[in-house]
Design an enzyme around this catalytic site. Structure first.
Site, PDB file in Angstrom:
ATOM      1  N   ILE A   6     -66.383 -58.690  35.003  1.00 19.74           N
ATOM      2  CA  ILE A   6     -66.781 -57.299  35.289  1.00 19.74           C
ATOM      3  C   ILE A   6     -67.196 -56.544  34.037  1.00 19.74           C
ATOM      4  O   ILE A   6     -67.640 -55.401  34.112  1.00 19.74           O
ATOM      5  CB  ILE A   6     -65.654 -56.530  36.011  1.00 19.74           C
ATOM      6  CG1 ILE A   6     -64.368 -56.540  35.171  1.00 19.74           C
ATOM      7  CG2 ILE A   6     -65.415 -57.115  37.403  1.00 19.74           C
ATOM      8  CD1 ILE A   6     -63.240 -55.706  35.784  1.00 19.74           C
TER       9      ILE A   6
ATOM     10  N   GLU B 233     -63.895 -55.854  23.363  1.00 21.83           N
ATOM     11  CA  GLU B 233     -64.104 -56.113  21.934  1.00 21.83           C
ATOM     12  C   GLU B 233     -63.781 -57.560  21.590  1.00 21.83           C
ATOM     13  O   GLU B 233     -64.433 -58.177  20.744  1.00 21.83           O
ATOM     14  CB  GLU B 233     -63.209 -55.182  21.122  1.00 21.83           C
ATOM     15  CG  GLU B 233     -63.318 -55.407  19.628  1.00 21.83           C
ATOM     16  CD  GLU B 233     -62.206 -54.712  18.870  1.00 21.83           C
ATOM     17  OE1 GLU B 233     -62.117 -54.939  17.654  1.00 21.83           O
ATOM     18  OE2 GLU B 233     -61.433 -53.971  19.495  1.00 21.83           O
ATOM     19  N   PHE B 234     -62.777 -58.128  22.290  1.00 16.48           N
ATOM     20  CA  PHE B 234     -62.305 -59.461  21.926  1.00 16.48           C
ATOM     21  C   PHE B 234     -62.814 -60.557  22.853  1.00 16.48           C
ATOM     22  O   PHE B 234     -62.652 -61.733  22.562  1.00 16.48           O
ATOM     23  CB  PHE B 234     -60.770 -59.476  21.925  1.00 16.48           C
ATOM     24  CG  PHE B 234     -60.165 -58.564  20.899  1.00 16.48           C
ATOM     25  CD1 PHE B 234     -60.051 -58.962  19.581  1.00 16.48           C
ATOM     26  CD2 PHE B 234     -59.714 -57.302  21.247  1.00 16.48           C
ATOM     27  CE1 PHE B 234     -59.483 -58.133  18.626  1.00 16.48           C
ATOM     28  CE2 PHE B 234     -59.151 -56.464  20.307  1.00 16.48           C
ATOM     29  CZ  PHE B 234     -59.046 -56.877  18.989  1.00 16.48           C
TER      30      PHE B 234
ATOM     31  N   GLU C   5     -64.240 -61.406  27.311  1.00 13.36           N
ATOM     32  CA  GLU C   5     -64.641 -60.928  28.630  1.00 13.36           C
ATOM     33  C   GLU C   5     -63.505 -60.185  29.337  1.00 13.36           C
ATOM     34  O   GLU C   5     -62.324 -60.415  29.074  1.00 13.36           O
ATOM     35  CB  GLU C   5     -65.082 -62.107  29.498  1.00 13.36           C
ATOM     36  CG  GLU C   5     -66.364 -62.776  29.042  1.00 13.36           C
ATOM     37  CD  GLU C   5     -66.756 -63.942  29.916  1.00 13.36           C
ATOM     38  OE1 GLU C   5     -67.963 -64.239  29.978  1.00 13.36           O
ATOM     39  OE2 GLU C   5     -65.867 -64.564  30.536  1.00 13.36           O
TER      40      GLU C   5
ATOM     41  N   ASP D  48     -57.807 -41.428  20.967  1.00 11.75           N
ATOM     42  CA  ASP D  48     -59.126 -41.762  21.533  1.00 11.75           C
ATOM     43  C   ASP D  48     -59.210 -41.324  22.990  1.00 11.75           C
ATOM     44  O   ASP D  48     -59.711 -42.064  23.843  1.00 11.75           O
ATOM     45  CB  ASP D  48     -59.380 -43.267  21.405  1.00 11.75           C
ATOM     46  CG  ASP D  48     -60.865 -43.616  21.555  1.00 11.75           C
ATOM     47  OD1 ASP D  48     -61.697 -42.684  21.537  1.00 11.75           O
ATOM     48  OD2 ASP D  48     -61.189 -44.811  21.695  1.00 11.75           O
TER      49      ASP D  48
END
Length: 561
Positions: free
Chosen positions: A203, A207-208, A210, A322
């Site tokens: 989906i 960053e690391f 899937e 964030d």
């Protein structure tokens, strides 16, 4: 200063309550002792310093049964009373209610907590000794003790700064305080047998690696939908630790408005983090896809859910750093949950939200408080600033904050006092709360429990959400009640101020040659003069709303435009 107006009839306002206070502001709301007449115009709030005994007083008006009174002195008791204005005139004032602003020096508040700090420190030390003996026996002492000692040091720092966690709420433990990060993962995240995980489809990309959707099928439990983050092959050990760090953080939280960690897979490949699945994805894209499809009350409900999560996190001593709509996930019931606890990740240079800090890391400028940008100083109230931006994102249905302005322009504009105008259709009370979250002085911003209380008041009294910023009739009747706006001289000045000078000829060619004529323009008018980009349309119409306030102020001051 207002002149007193003769009142008639009973006082229709009951108990006046203080929702929250800062050094220079107090938020009030009130009940009504009986059903108000249908021709109510507004409420007038009169207030003065208690020591003045009405020798000098001020007043403000509001359409809603709530108001944020600003410009007050720190550590001062004020007397408030409220009356109703109807088409027939004013009613009598309510009884007097006394409320105080917060002390200017935070150390004053600390003095009353010395005993609490000493007691907590002694108790914490005794508990630490017991844990040390136990862990020495079990052989897990070294990393755990160091992490707890650093955590206790952080907790004492929060006590000293005036933050006392609520009873029964855990204290957040930073995984970085463990000598061996694997111990943090083992302590806070449950290991899942990979045979229980059924991956269905990809989906997205993280960053690391899937991100997939699938099912978690643990024997004896009902199957549940999950999202699975995977660590791509060929990783270094540091990348593995960074990847699992988020699980070490997330596993410490238990709140209905925070994404739930189901567990991790660390003993086989691929390494995985398994969390609950959120059907509607990220809040920003969800709102853009469903623009205009929700009521204001539904949007406020979404904001309340986020405030619930942030109150919980701030009470634990966790700073998110964030908070943005892209990091809020939405389930099938429109419940919003805070996610993305990996702020330590490195943003790529080509990411539009990335920017620099003094310490060399990269942070999302458009969502970040000025003191965090300038000095790398993150805190609960810098999260409050970010929450105010999220409010703006929600009320604008996922619009990009500050539109196409560059990051440097955003920084300079905020420093000069610019704040985002209210989105179209935004209630006055919500924009007031946004502006309060964007106070330049961090200690003047509300805390998350104050924000949550304020939103609850709005939900209980939905009539307070009816007055919109772009409703000309909602303007204050007196120049003293008006905020200060930059005085524009020409159409060119106005367009320059919002970085839209490329459209000057569009306005002039269509016959809009004065600021007064522009102030009457609608969204359809903006489209008709050839401004096609949706983002530009919204940016201009939002500025027009502020321009109307400016012109209204000028007219009441006796000037001519």
């Amino acid at each position: 200063m207002h002149s007193l107006t003769a009142s008639s009839g009973p006082a229709l306002v009951g108990v006046v309550r203080k929702d929250w206070a800062s050094q220079n502001s107090i938020a009030l709301s009130w009940s009504e002792v009986e059903r108000l007449p249908s021709d109510i115009v507004d409420y007038e709030v009169k207030y003065f310093e208690k020591e003045q005994e009405q020798l000098s007083y001020s007043s403000t008006r509001t359409k809603a049964p709530s108001v944020v009174v600003t410009g007050l002195r720190p550590s001062t008791v004020y007397v408030f009373h409220v009356r109703v204005r109807t088409a027939a005139g004013y009613t009598a004032y309510s009884p007097n209610f006394e409320f105080a602003t917060v002390a200017e020096d935070p150390d004053i508040a600390d003095q009353g907590q010395v005993l609490v700090v000493v007691t907590a420190s002694v108790g914490g030390f005794s508990l630490l000794v017991i844990l040390t003996l136990f862990l020495l026996i079990t052989g897990r002492c070294q990393g755990y003790i160091k992490a707890r000692m650093k955590s206790e040091e952080k907790r004492r720092t929060r006590f000293h700064s005036g933050h006392v966690p609520f009873s029964g709420i855990k204290t957040y433990v930073d995984p970085d305080t463990y000598e061996d990060p694997t111990q943090a993962v083992e302590e806070f995240a449950k290991e899942i047998d990979p045979s229980y995980i059924c991956i269905e489809r990809v989906i997205g990309a993280g960053e690391f690696g899937e991100v997939c959707s699938g099912r978690l099928r643990i024997p004896g439990r009902m199957d549940i939908a999950v999202a699975i983050k995977t660590l791509k092959g060929g990783y270094m050990e540091q990348q593995r630790q960074d990847f699992l760090r988020e699980a070490s953080i997330m596993g410490q939280f238990d709140n209905p408005n925070i994404i739930r960690l189901e567990g991790v897979v660390t003993k086989s490949r691929p390494v995985m983090i398994v969390v609950e699945y959120m059907e509607n994805g990220a809040l920003d894209s969800f709102l853009r896809t469903h623009e205009g499809q929700f009521t204001v009350l539904q949007l406020v409900g979404m904001l309340r859910g986020i405030a619930v999560a942030m109150t919980y996190l701030s009470d634990m001593g966790y700073i998110h750093r964030d908070i943005a709509a892209r990091n809020i996930l939405v389930d099938e019931n429109l419940v919003c949950k805070v996610s993305d606890f990996g702020m330590s990740r490195v943003l790529e240079d080509d990411e539009p939200e990335a920017a620099y800090t003094a310490t060399g890391g990269k942070i999302p400028i458009r969502w970040t408080a000025p003191e965090a940008i300038a000095y790398g100083k993150f805190s609960t109230v810098s999260d409050v600033w970010s929450y105010g931006i999220v409010m703006w994102e929600v009320m604008s249905y996922g619009e990009r904050p500050y539109w196409e302005m560059s990051n440097q322009d955003v920084i300079l504009s905020i420093e000069e006092g610019y704040r985002l105008p209210a989105p179209m259709g935004c209630p006055v009370t919500l924009h007031q709360l946004m502006l309060h979250c964007w106070q330049k002085e961090a200690n003047q911003r509300p805390r998350f429990n104050n924000v949550l209380s304020f939103l609850d008041k709005l939900i209980i009294n939905p009539s307070s959400l009816l007055t919109l910023v772009n409703d000309v009739q909602s303007f204050p009747d007196s120049p003293e009640d008006m905020p200060d706006y930059p005085l524009f001289i020409s159409i060119g000045d106005w367009l320059d101020s919002i970085k839209m000078s490329q459209y000057k000829n569009n306005f002039l060619a269509a016959g809009y040659t004065t600021l007064d004529s522009i102030s009457t323009m609608s969204l359809d008018d903006i489209r008709r003069i050839g401004i096609c980009l949706i983002g530009h349309q919204r940016r201009i119409i939002s500025s027009i709303q502020s321009l109307r306030l400016q012109l209204h102020h000028i007219q009441h001051s006796g000037f001519q435009v």
